[in-house]
Design a protein around this motif. Structure first.
Motif, PDB file in Angstrom:
ATOM      1  N   ARG B  55       0.816  -1.213   0.000  1.00  0.00           N
ATOM      2  CA  ARG B  55       0.000   0.000   0.000  1.00  0.00           C
ATOM      3  C   ARG B  55       0.849   1.261   0.000  1.00  0.00           C
ATOM      4  O   ARG B  55       0.545   2.241  -0.674  1.00  0.00           O
ATOM      5  CB  ARG B  55      -0.946  -0.002   1.202  1.00  0.00           C
ATOM      6  N   HIS B  56       1.908   1.251   0.764  1.00  0.00           N
ATOM      7  CA  HIS B  56       2.798   2.414   0.768  1.00  0.00           C
ATOM      8  C   HIS B  56       3.373   2.636  -0.625  1.00  0.00           C
ATOM      9  O   HIS B  56       3.447   3.760  -1.119  1.00  0.00           O
ATOM     10  CB  HIS B  56       3.924   2.240   1.780  1.00  0.00           C
ATOM     11  N   SER B  57       3.770   1.542  -1.243  1.00  0.00           N
ATOM     12  CA  SER B  57       4.324   1.647  -2.586  1.00  0.00           C
ATOM     13  C   SER B  57       3.295   2.205  -3.557  1.00  0.00           C
ATOM     14  O   SER B  57       3.588   3.082  -4.371  1.00  0.00           O
ATOM     15  CB  SER B  57       4.788   0.273  -3.067  1.00  0.00           C
ATOM     16  N   ARG B  58       2.082   1.708  -3.447  1.00  0.00           N
ATOM     17  CA  ARG B  58       1.019   2.182  -4.337  1.00  0.00           C
ATOM     18  C   ARG B  58       0.707   3.650  -4.092  1.00  0.00           C
ATOM     19  O   ARG B  58       0.441   4.394  -5.032  1.00  0.00           O
ATOM     20  CB  ARG B  58      -0.246   1.338  -4.166  1.00  0.00           C
ATOM     21  N   GLU B  59       0.739   4.055  -2.830  1.00  0.00           N
ATOM     22  CA  GLU B  59       0.487   5.467  -2.525  1.00  0.00           C
ATOM     23  C   GLU B  59       1.541   6.358  -3.175  1.00  0.00           C
ATOM     24  O   GLU B  59       1.279   7.497  -3.515  1.00  0.00           O
ATOM     25  CB  GLU B  59       0.472   5.695  -1.004  1.00  0.00           C
TER      26      GLU B  59
END
Lengths: 148, 148
Positions: B55-59
Motif C-alpha cells: 500500500r505504501h508503494s502504491r500510494e
DNA sequence: ATCGGACCTGTAGTAGCTATAGGTTCAAGA
DNA sequence: TCTTGAACCTATAGCTACTACAGGTCCGAT
C-alpha cells in the motif's frame, strides 16, 4: 457529392489507428456510416472533420464522455459557449489537480531517495520507508487513487 | 504463534478494501494463505506488514509490477539497495514526465480558454480551436497517449 | 486472373481495482 | 443452544480508451 474516404484514409489524415476509429463508432462518437457494396465504410469530409475534432479533444486530454458533450454542443453553435466553457474549465481543474498530486508525489519520492543517500552504505532506506509501520512518511493527501 | 487476522482486519488496518486484498492475492502480490475450517483466510503479522508495504508503494504511485520487484528485493536486504534505487529513480522519472506533459497540456487548455474570452460574444473559440483543421494549436509533443 | 494489402467482425487483453450475485461461515446475543 | 446478521467465500462483469489478435472478405493494380 463529396469524395469517399476509406477508414484507412481517415486514419492516415488524422493520425488515428483504424481500430480506434471503429472503436469510436462502436462507442457512439462516430456515426454508423454508409458502406460500399462489399461492406467497407465510406466516409465523407464531414466525418473527417468530426474525427479531427475528436482527436484534438483527446490530445487535450478530454475524456471521451466530455468529447461526446463537446460534439453535441458544437452541433448547435448558438448559446453553447457557456456550456463549452464549463466543460473546458472542469477539465482544466482536473488537469491542475493531477499536477498538484503528482508534484506532492514527486516530493515524497525525492525525499525517500535522498534519505537513502544519507544512510550508511548497506541498509536500504527506501525499503525501510516503504515498510514503515508508522506511516510517518506517507502523503497526508489520501486520494481515492483513480489516477495517481 | 501470532494472532490470526481476518481479511477484514487487514483491510481495516491498512485502509485497503477487502476485494483489493483478494485481487492482490490473485495477482501474486500477496501469497496464498492458510484458511480456517470454514475456508476464511487467516493472516498473521507478516502478511499485515507485506500488505502495508504494498500500500505504501502504491500510494507513492509505483505500478504493481514495480511493487513486485520491490517486494522481491526487500526479501534479500543484502546488495539490493542499488536495484531498489534504480526502480525508485525510474519511477521518479516517469512521474516527472507525466508532470511535464500535464503542464504543457495545462498551457494549451489555458490558451484555448483565454482565446475564447477575447473573441466576440456569440462565437465559441473553444469549439473552433477543437475543430481547427490547421492543427496550429496542437501540442507538438505527440506522445503515445498511454496516459494523458 | 491473381495477389497482396486493406478491409470486415468479434473477442480478448491492458492496469488496478470495484461491484455485483449468489451462496457459506462465524460470532454475539437471547 | 439457537438464531440472526455481518462478514466471508468464489466467480464474473464492469470501468477507460484503446490495442491486438484470429479468421475471413474485398479491392485495385498488374
Amino acid at each position: 457529392m463529396d469524395a469517399a474516404f476509406s477508414i484507412g484514409d481517415l486514419a492516415a489524415r488524422t493520425g488515428t489507428k483504424v481500430e480506434t476509429i471503429r472503436y469510436y463508432e462502436k462507442s457512439g462518437l462516430m456515426p454508423p456510416v454508409a458502406r460500399t457494396a462489399g461492406g467497407h465504410r465510406a466516409y465523407n469530409k464531414g466525418h473527417l472533420d468530426r474525427l479531427a475534432f475528436i482527436r484534438h479533444s483527446r490530445e487535450l486530454g478530454f475524456p471521451l464522455e466530455s468529447v461526446r458533450t463537446l460534439l453535441a454542443l458544437s452541433d448547435r453553435p448558438d448559446q453553447s459557449c457557456a456550456e463549452v466553457d464549463k466543460v473546458a474549465h472542469n477539465h482544466l481543474r482536473a488537469v491542475r489537480d493531477r499536477i498538484a498530486r503528482l508534484r506532492s508525489l514527486e516530493t515524497e519520492l525525492v525525499r525517500m531517495i535522498e534519505d537513502g543517500r544519507h544512510g550508511q552504505v548497506g541498509d536500504c532506506r527506501v525499503i525501510e520507508v516503504l515498510a514503515d509501520q508508522s506511516h510517518a512518511h506517507c502523503l497526508h493527501d489520501h486520494h481515492d487513487g483513480k489516477d495517481l
